[in-house]
Design a protein around this motif. Structure first.
Motif, mmCIF file in Angstrom:
data_model
loop_
_atom_site.group_PDB
_atom_site.id
_atom_site.type_symbol
_atom_site.label_atom_id
_atom_site.label_comp_id
_atom_site.label_asym_id
_atom_site.label_seq_id
_atom_site.Cartn_x
_atom_site.Cartn_y
_atom_site.Cartn_z
ATOM 1 N N SER A 36 -22.732 -41.299 30.323
ATOM 2 C CA SER A 36 -23.826 -40.799 29.492
ATOM 3 C C SER A 36 -25.044 -41.686 29.624
ATOM 4 O O SER A 36 -24.952 -42.866 29.984
ATOM 5 C CB SER A 36 -23.387 -40.723 28.028
ATOM 6 O OG SER A 36 -23.305 -42.025 27.481
ATOM 7 N N PHE A 37 -26.205 -41.130 29.328
ATOM 8 C CA PHE A 37 -27.432 -41.914 29.361
ATOM 9 C C PHE A 37 -27.388 -43.057 28.351
ATOM 10 O O PHE A 37 -28.046 -44.079 28.533
ATOM 11 C CB PHE A 37 -28.640 -41.006 29.095
ATOM 12 C CG PHE A 37 -29.221 -40.409 30.351
ATOM 13 C CD1 PHE A 37 -28.398 -39.941 31.366
ATOM 14 C CD2 PHE A 37 -30.587 -40.316 30.525
ATOM 15 C CE1 PHE A 37 -28.936 -39.408 32.526
ATOM 16 C CE2 PHE A 37 -31.138 -39.781 31.680
ATOM 17 C CZ PHE A 37 -30.308 -39.323 32.684
ATOM 18 N N ASN A 38 -26.609 -42.890 27.289
ATOM 19 C CA ASN A 38 -26.485 -43.970 26.309
ATOM 20 C C ASN A 38 -25.771 -45.187 26.892
ATOM 21 O O ASN A 38 -26.030 -46.322 26.495
ATOM 22 C CB ASN A 38 -25.724 -43.485 25.073
ATOM 23 C CG ASN A 38 -26.590 -42.632 24.167
ATOM 24 O OD1 ASN A 38 -27.812 -42.738 24.187
ATOM 25 N ND2 ASN A 38 -25.961 -41.786 23.373
ATOM 26 N N ASP A 39 -24.867 -44.942 27.853
ATOM 27 C CA ASP A 39 -24.064 -46.014 28.419
ATOM 28 C C ASP A 39 -24.604 -46.537 29.748
ATOM 29 O O ASP A 39 -24.097 -47.529 30.266
ATOM 30 C CB ASP A 39 -22.614 -45.536 28.617
ATOM 31 C CG ASP A 39 -21.932 -45.199 27.305
ATOM 32 O OD1 ASP A 39 -22.283 -45.828 26.287
ATOM 33 O OD2 ASP A 39 -21.064 -44.305 27.285
ATOM 34 N N LEU A 40 -25.590 -45.881 30.316
ATOM 35 C CA LEU A 40 -26.130 -46.322 31.594
ATOM 36 C C LEU A 40 -26.852 -47.659 31.476
ATOM 37 O O LEU A 40 -26.802 -48.494 32.387
ATOM 38 C CB LEU A 40 -27.100 -45.271 32.157
ATOM 39 C CG LEU A 40 -26.478 -44.076 32.868
ATOM 40 C CD1 LEU A 40 -27.556 -43.090 33.286
ATOM 41 C CD2 LEU A 40 -25.681 -44.522 34.092
ATOM 42 N N ALA A 41 -27.526 -47.870 30.377
ATOM 43 C CA ALA A 41 -28.284 -49.109 30.172
ATOM 44 C C ALA A 41 -28.541 -49.277 28.676
ATOM 45 O O ALA A 41 -28.623 -48.286 27.940
ATOM 46 C CB ALA A 41 -29.613 -49.064 30.924
#
Length: 305
Positions: free
Chosen positions: A99-104
């Motif tokens: 998820s975009f939340n976990d990408l960075a």
């Protein structure tokens, strides 16, 4: 091989050659044969080195005597072997969805409203004439970065550019874009008040769904765009946008009608305008999704008190 398939194959060949990969061609396929003919010729020293004979001295087996055999331990009783599941080497490995939340992590320092336009332009300049994925070699004309207000409260994310977008360099300017404009107007907003982007910034051949390597390569830039704009609400248009933003593959029926989270914003999922053009019966369902967004933002449809 069809013209479309040959174009896609050539795109991957050119992409891999840019990465320095050459020795993956098969004989008998005209596309591979042509690529192989263009392959750089190995140097004479490298060829000579490859042709050298390597001599390995034979290993003499140990001589066993009666006394030495007495000291040889008896083998343990065999245990049942655990069955192994082997994957064919030709089977592609499916990248893990993140998820975009976990990408960075979210940036500690946020951009001031006056600085957002320049920050987005810096991202666009960093992308340049991008050749980071095979879409750069698949007939792309223009990179479609984004459109709209850098300080927008509402952001729409689609799948990828179509033919009209590829020609003009702007997202959602074709028939699907006209429908999206109507949807935005029905919400009591103007297109200039929202921010619009896509999962990938280059048009996939024949408007196919972006491959994971293409979507994952482009995600870094979309993530940074979201972090700069800092929208209150993100609307994922269609399953592809929802899949990569949320990091999971699930039917739209299971994703619609509830709030999700993405980069500090609330995220809603609805149908892509291109799908609504193919199946107008779902426009009422899409309107329900937009009404949920309007309620969260305190918006009212034009003409309603």
């Amino acid at each position: 091989m069809t013209g479309e398939a040959e174009q896609q194959l050539r795109a991957y060949v050119e992409y891999l050659r840019d990465l320095g990969v050459y020795n993956l061609y098969r004989r008998g396929d005209p596309v591979f044969e042509k690529a192989e003919q263009e392959q750089p010729v190995a140097t004479a020293s490298a060829a000579a080195h490859a042709s050298e004979q390597v001599t390995v001295a034979p290993v003499q087996a140990p001589v066993l005597t009666a006394s030495s055999m007495r000291t040889i331990p008896q083998p343990a009783q065999p245990t049942p072997a655990t069955p192994l599941t082997l994957r064919a080497s030709s089977e592609p490995e499916i990248p893990k969805l993140i998820s975009f939340n976990d990408l960075a992590p979210l940036p500690e320092v946020r951009h001031e409203p006056a600085a957002k336009s320049a920050a987005l332009e810096a991202i666009r300049e960093e992308i340049g004439d991008c050749t980071r994925c095979p879409l750069a070699y698949a007939g792309r004309h223009k990179i479609v970065f984004a459109d709209g207000d850098p300080n927008a409260r509402l952001m729409f994310v689609g799948e990828g550019p179509g033919a009209d977008e590829d020609a003009q360099g702007l997202p959602f300017v074709g028939k699907a874009g006209q429908l999206l404009n109507n949807m935005i107007t029905a919400m009591g907003l103007k297109r200039e008040q929202v921010y619009i982007a896509n999962i990938v910034k280059c048009r996939p051949p024949a408007n196919r769904v972006p491959e994971p390597v293409e979507a994952n390569t482009c995600s870094q830039f979309l993530l940074r765009q979201i972090d700069v704009v800092q929208p209150q609400i993100i609307v994922a248009l269609g399953s592809t946008a929802a899949t990569y933003l949320l990091g999971r593959k699930q039917s739209l029926a299971g994703l619609r009608g509830i709030w999700h989270s993405c980069r500090g914003a609330k995220l809603a999922v609805t149908y892509h305008p291109a799908f609504l053009l193919r199946d107008p019966r779902q426009k009422g369902e899409a309107w329900k999704d937009l009404q949920m967004v309007m309620k969260e933002m305190g918006l009212k449809a034009p003409g309603k008190g």
